[in-house]
Design an enzyme around this catalytic site. Sequence first.
Site, mmCIF file in Angstrom:
data_model
loop_
_atom_site.group_PDB
_atom_site.id
_atom_site.type_symbol
_atom_site.label_atom_id
_atom_site.label_comp_id
_atom_site.label_asym_id
_atom_site.label_seq_id
_atom_site.Cartn_x
_atom_site.Cartn_y
_atom_site.Cartn_z
ATOM 1 N N HIS A 8 -3.348 7.557 1.435
ATOM 2 C CA HIS A 8 -3.718 6.270 1.333
ATOM 3 C C HIS A 8 -5.128 5.869 1.906
ATOM 4 O O HIS A 8 -5.120 6.359 3.198
ATOM 5 C CB HIS A 8 -2.705 5.180 1.867
ATOM 6 C CG HIS A 8 -3.181 3.775 1.835
ATOM 7 N ND1 HIS A 8 -3.823 3.362 0.341
ATOM 8 C CD2 HIS A 8 -3.246 2.626 2.754
ATOM 9 C CE1 HIS A 8 -3.889 1.987 0.861
ATOM 10 N NE2 HIS A 8 -3.673 1.422 1.933
ATOM 11 N N ASN A 28 -10.076 -0.098 -0.577
ATOM 12 C CA ASN A 28 -8.408 0.156 -0.539
ATOM 13 C C ASN A 28 -7.868 -0.425 -1.821
ATOM 14 O O ASN A 28 -7.955 -1.676 -1.828
ATOM 15 C CB ASN A 28 -7.926 -0.817 0.791
ATOM 16 C CG ASN A 28 -6.473 -0.576 0.916
ATOM 17 O OD1 ASN A 28 -5.875 -0.209 0.164
ATOM 18 N ND2 ASN A 28 -6.081 -1.139 2.241
ATOM 19 N N CYS A 55 0.887 -1.320 -0.057
ATOM 20 C CA CYS A 55 -0.211 -0.165 -0.066
ATOM 21 C C CYS A 55 0.915 1.240 0.009
ATOM 22 O O CYS A 55 0.384 2.232 -0.353
ATOM 23 C CB CYS A 55 -1.012 0.049 1.157
ATOM 24 S SG CYS A 55 -2.245 -1.328 1.093
#
Length: 323
Positions: free
Chosen positions: A250, A280, A114
């Site tokens: 993020h 996500n 990520c």
Amino acid sequence: MTRRAVVKGVGHYLPERVVPNAEFEQKIDTTDEWIRTRSGIERRHFAAEGEHTSDLAVNAARAALADAGMNVDDVDAIVVATSTPDLTFPSAATMVQDKLGMTRGFAFDVQAVCAGFVYAMTNANALVVSGQADTVLVIGAETFSRILDFDDRATSVLFGDGAGCVVLQAETGAGTSDDRGILATDLNSDGRYRDLLYVDGGISTGTSGVLRMQGREVFRHAVEKLAATAHKSLDDAGLTADDVDWIVPHQANIRIIQGTAKKMGVSMDRVVVTVQDHGNTSAASIPLALSVGKQNGQIKQGDVVITEAIGGGLAWGSVLIRW
């Protein structure tokens, strides 16, 4: 005078299939309310059968080039951040290079889960600042739907597929924080925490594996580390949180986003939030949010933008940009 990597264009791509929370209610013990309350996610996109990470990346790259008013002949390098490449090798970046019709320059992948996009931006910035490239496509692209355990309600509802791309190009600045471009970067990792977020497959197992996460532990690390890395980049550039026009974090979990903004002393009306629509998307989440933020009229030229992310490794970092 100082050589800077300046954002010239941004674009994104999402697969056609939209998966609302209600779809999970039919398969596992969960509810739309449970998912929204704990993550802020309402829907996400899943790639179609036969639609690969490189396909998503190419579409995002084309959109970013169009936004920049450029074509592939202007590009010297491609850096793709992904944990879900089409194949073990060659890199997704070389596949993107081929699909774009780019026959010169170079292309490579960066894998920091990520946090991949901030790692990719930092590498691309170094290429530009050192003079090894004048124009770089920096892409975050993922098909996380391919590595989810759909019997695990704690993880399967959180992730989605997508891609975003930023076009960086060299410009000369005065060497101050008033310059356009990347002003500072900060990267960190700590392998002691690798078991908090990982995929249980790979070359050693002979399987692709599925994602495993200790969500509470990841959350515990996230807010503190994200705020710290953002402040480090700001300090290195001689700026403070008061100078920030937009945090583009993020997009993992709305509570992490809110907690980080609070710890930084920045109100949520200065945070670009897309997690409700995309879930996500790992390395794709920041460039996706940058593109949506510009598209929505939030991010404008001259704005100070701080991006930060944390992912498996644990790996985390930030990039400070004057748009």
